[in-house]
Design an enzyme around this catalytic site. Structure first.
Site, PDB file in Angstrom:
ATOM      1  CD  GLU A 231      -2.577   1.199   2.620  1.00 53.55           C
ATOM      2  OE1 GLU A 231      -3.010   2.302   2.943  1.00 53.55           O
ATOM      3  OE2 GLU A 231      -2.661   0.178   3.321  1.00 53.55           O
ATOM      4  CG  ASP A 232       1.713   2.906   3.378  1.00 52.08           C
ATOM      5  OD1 ASP A 232       0.665   3.180   2.777  1.00 52.08           O
ATOM      6  OD2 ASP A 232       1.789   2.797   4.609  1.00 52.08           O
TER       7      ASP A 232
END
Length: 702
Positions: free
Chosen positions: A76-77
């Site tokens: 996600e990051d």
């Protein structure tokens, strides 16, 4: 904050050296991936995945869960794809990480929808591997522990989501320690002042209660010693949020809640639990109706324990829980304890793990049937119940249902087909209403009939998400099939005016119209007509655009049989019954509403072929139809009973009754009577006219 070395040292107590090294490797990979990223508090981002892994280590989770915890924000990051993780750490870990990753790419109209979609994705991943939810819960727990760095509005939103979804999930999976912490942290974030006040009051009460608590504990220890039994006895305090909930829900003062003293006795085996129960019942008098045996019948989340309430010294109430060490571990860590007690060759889910799997399977079924993500999450919230009732099938199988469940909930819990074809029920061998709430210990038997269909009224009293979702799904299918059937009859009716029929229209022409209306199937077009969203007259004209005008609407009006179901409604303003001259008003989304030809509500559109269609009653019309009568008669004793008796004698049925007294001598009674047709209504009126004192009878119309 834990370091990777201190974590590795803890892991080495229950994992092999190779597995610990894999967890280390995942940490270093995450550290590199999150390099330069910081949390709101200013700490390096990698401290978060490390803390999440540490929470899972407290539960003795396996190495793959810990690796997924280390890597759970990488996709996600940091933009590292799932495939790269699979290449480095294997497919299982990559699947776990993908399951935990939030849905950030999709654009939602509302926060509720985003939350619902998020949860749907998590449910899908949980079905593949139950460990996804454990990593997700640990991730949420660490975020809740570090919530104070966020702005007030965001903090309250996250706390609300935790109290509504994550705390009940932890409870549903039997993870009591996490459930309590979620509730207390959520309570503190939502209501900081109330939380602090209750915390202070508990601290003060603890000092005042210390002497009594010690005396009670001493008497319990001496009791076990006298009987030659060994067990660990500890005092148990209610958590802040549960105190707050009881004060609010039961409207009780803080002192009343804190008056109860609670102890837990942990012993070596199940047999000893029952012997300890006998001993404490001999020591203090038990409170009737407060004993619960969750060892013989575990809760839905796998929780096992004996619960009893006693009158202690000076009449002080004492709540006691008695359980084994394994039950204690299961009570605190729930499904996570499955990995603690799992042997190398044991791959079959047991106990709370099997129950969790069953629950997730049920969630997946809800997801497939739900109309949209918000309907799905509403069903799941209903299903994350804290209290259960335990009922029996006629063959003695135990079924767990949420408190307030009815026979319809029970029928759907047994099987979807049983629920869909349910027509009546027997509770403890007596016929009972389907809406009656079930009590623990009852035996429930469902009476079903082939061809029976769910009743829309069931949605008013069912409580389980499964029942609600399946009823809605069945009603949608039923409504669709009825809409298609009615739409086809209406279209053919109008086409007959052009000396045509749907079967005579070329497939190519039908496809052109479907493309024009942006529909895929012929059935979709017929459904739209049946629901009143498209006018049969307009569609017929488009289908037959190559040839002339319609000669009126057709050879005759459309015949109504009374079996058209959900898409045919009878107007409440004029209550038409078979034999009355009628007309159909096409209403978008509702289908066709049948009115009397003389009804004032449709006088303006009566002759508009796009809004109204000529109707007649079929010779074989079936069903019961409501009609309203106004009866004026002299006031007399037993008036209602006399009227009811006369209607029943004419084979009618009174649905509703109301009464006005015009003056001291004359009463006016409004009757809503169920009849088959006009001839039947005439018989009912004739019977009522024979009654002594009846002055005037009129049928009420718009």
């Amino acid at each position: 904050m834990p370091s990777i070395d201190s974590l590795a040292e803890r892991l080495s107590t229950y994992l092999g050296p190779d597995q610990v090294n894999l967890v280390r490797r995942a940490f270093y990979y995450a550290e590199q991936a999150h390099d330069g990223q910081r949390r709101r508090s200013g700490e390096p981002y990698v401290t978060h995945p490390l803390a999440v892994a540490s929470i899972l280590a407290d539960m003795h989770m396996d190495h793959q869960s810990l690796m997924a915890a280390m890597l759970h924000d990488v996709i996600e990051d940091t933009g590292i794809p799932k495939e790269a993780l699979a290449g480095q750490f294997g497919e299982t870990v990559a699947e776990l990480v993908d399951g935990v990753s939030k849905l950030t790419q999709m654009d939602f109209q509302t926060k509720a929808e985003a939350q619902a979609e998020n949860f749907q994705k998590m449910a899908m991943a949980m079905a593949r591997d139950i460990r996804v939810i454990l990593v997700k819960l640990a991730d949420r727990l660490h975020n809740m522990r570090t919530l104070e760095v966020l702005a007030g509005e965001k903090r309250r939103r996250i706390a609300k989501e935790t109290l509504e979804i994550y705390a009940p999930i932890a409870n549903r999976l039997g993870m009591h320690s996490m459930y309590v912490e979620f509730e207390d942290l959520g309570f503190k974030a939502m209501h900081p002042m109330r939380s602090e006040r209750i915390r202070g009051a508990v601290r003060k009460a603890r000092g005042n209660r210390k002497e009594i608590l010690n005396k009670l504990q001493e008497s319990l220890v001496n009791c076990l010693e006298r009987e030659g039994m060994h067990g660990e006895i500890s005092g148990r305090e209610k958590h802040l949020y549960s105190i707050y909930q009881k004060m609010r829900g039961k409207r009780r003062a803080f002192n009343e809640i804190m008056d109860v003293y609670a102890f837990r006795i942990v012993v070596d085996k199940v047999d000893t639990c029952y012997r300890v129960l006998g001993a404490v019942h001999n020591l203090y008098k038990p409170l009737p109706g407060r004993f619960k045996d969750y060892i013989a019948i575990p809760k839905a989340n796998g929780y096992q324990s004996l619960h009893t309430t006693l009158f202690g010294m000076h009449g002080v109430p004492i709540e006691i829980q008695i359980r084994t060490r394994e039950m204690e571990e299961l009570a605190n860590h729930g499904i996570a304890a499955h990995w603690l007690y799992k042997s190398a060759e044991d791959d079959q889910p047991k106990g709370s793990h099997a129950r969790a799997r069953q629950w997730v399977k049920g969630i997946l079924e809800l997801q497939q049937r739900a109309g949209n993500s918000l309907e799905f999450i509403e069903s799941v919230k209903i299903d994350l119940f804290p209290d259960e009732v335990y009922v029996f099938t006629p063959k003695g199988r135990i079924m767990e249902l949420p408190k307030g469940s009815t026979a319809v909930d029970f029928a759907y819990a047994v099987h979807t087909d049983v629920g869909n074809s349910c027509i009546a029920c027997r509770i403890n061998r007596r016929l009972a209403p389907l809406s009656e709430p079930l009590q623990s210990g009852s035996t429930v038997e469902i009476v079903s009939a082939p061809g029976a269909r769910p009743n829309p009224a069931w949605l008013n009293f069912v409580v389980t998400g499964k029942a609600r979702t399946h009823i809605r799904h069945a009603l949608k299918l039923q409504r669709r099939s009825e809409s298609i059937s009615l739409g086809e009859r209406m279209l053919n009716k109008v086409l007959a005016g052009f000396d045509s029929h749907l079967d005579k229209i070329s497939e190519e022409r039908i496809q052109q119209i479907l493309t024009e209306y942006q529909l895929e199937l012929r059935e979709d077009l017929l459904e739209e007509i049946g629901l009143g969203n498209r006018m049969a007259f307009v569609v017929a004209r488009r289908l037959h655009s190559e040839g002339g005008e319609s000669r009126a609407q057709s050879d005759g009006p459309l015949a109504i049989r009374g079996t058209e179901g959900l898409v045919l409604n009878y107007a409440k303003c004029c209550t038409p019954i078979p034999g009355d001259p009628i007309v159909g008003h096409l209403s978008a989304g509702k289908g066709m509403v049948v009115h009397l030809e003389s009804c004032k509500n449709i006088s303006d559109i009566r002759h508009n072929p796009e809004k109204c269609i000529a109707l007649s009653w079929a010779k074989d019309v079936t069903g019961e139809f409501n009609v309203e009568l106004r009866v004026e008669l002299e006031h007399q004793r037993g008036l209602i009973a006399t009227l009811a008796g006369s209607v029943a004698a004419a084979d009618g049925n009174i649905e509703k009754i109301g009464m006005d007294e015009r003056d001291g001598r004359i009463s006016v009674v409004q009757l809503l009577v169920s009849v088959h047709d006009r001839a039947h209504l005439a018989r009912v009126i004739k019977k009522l006219r024979t009654l002594k004192g009846v002055i005037h009878i009129t049928r009420v119309r718009a």
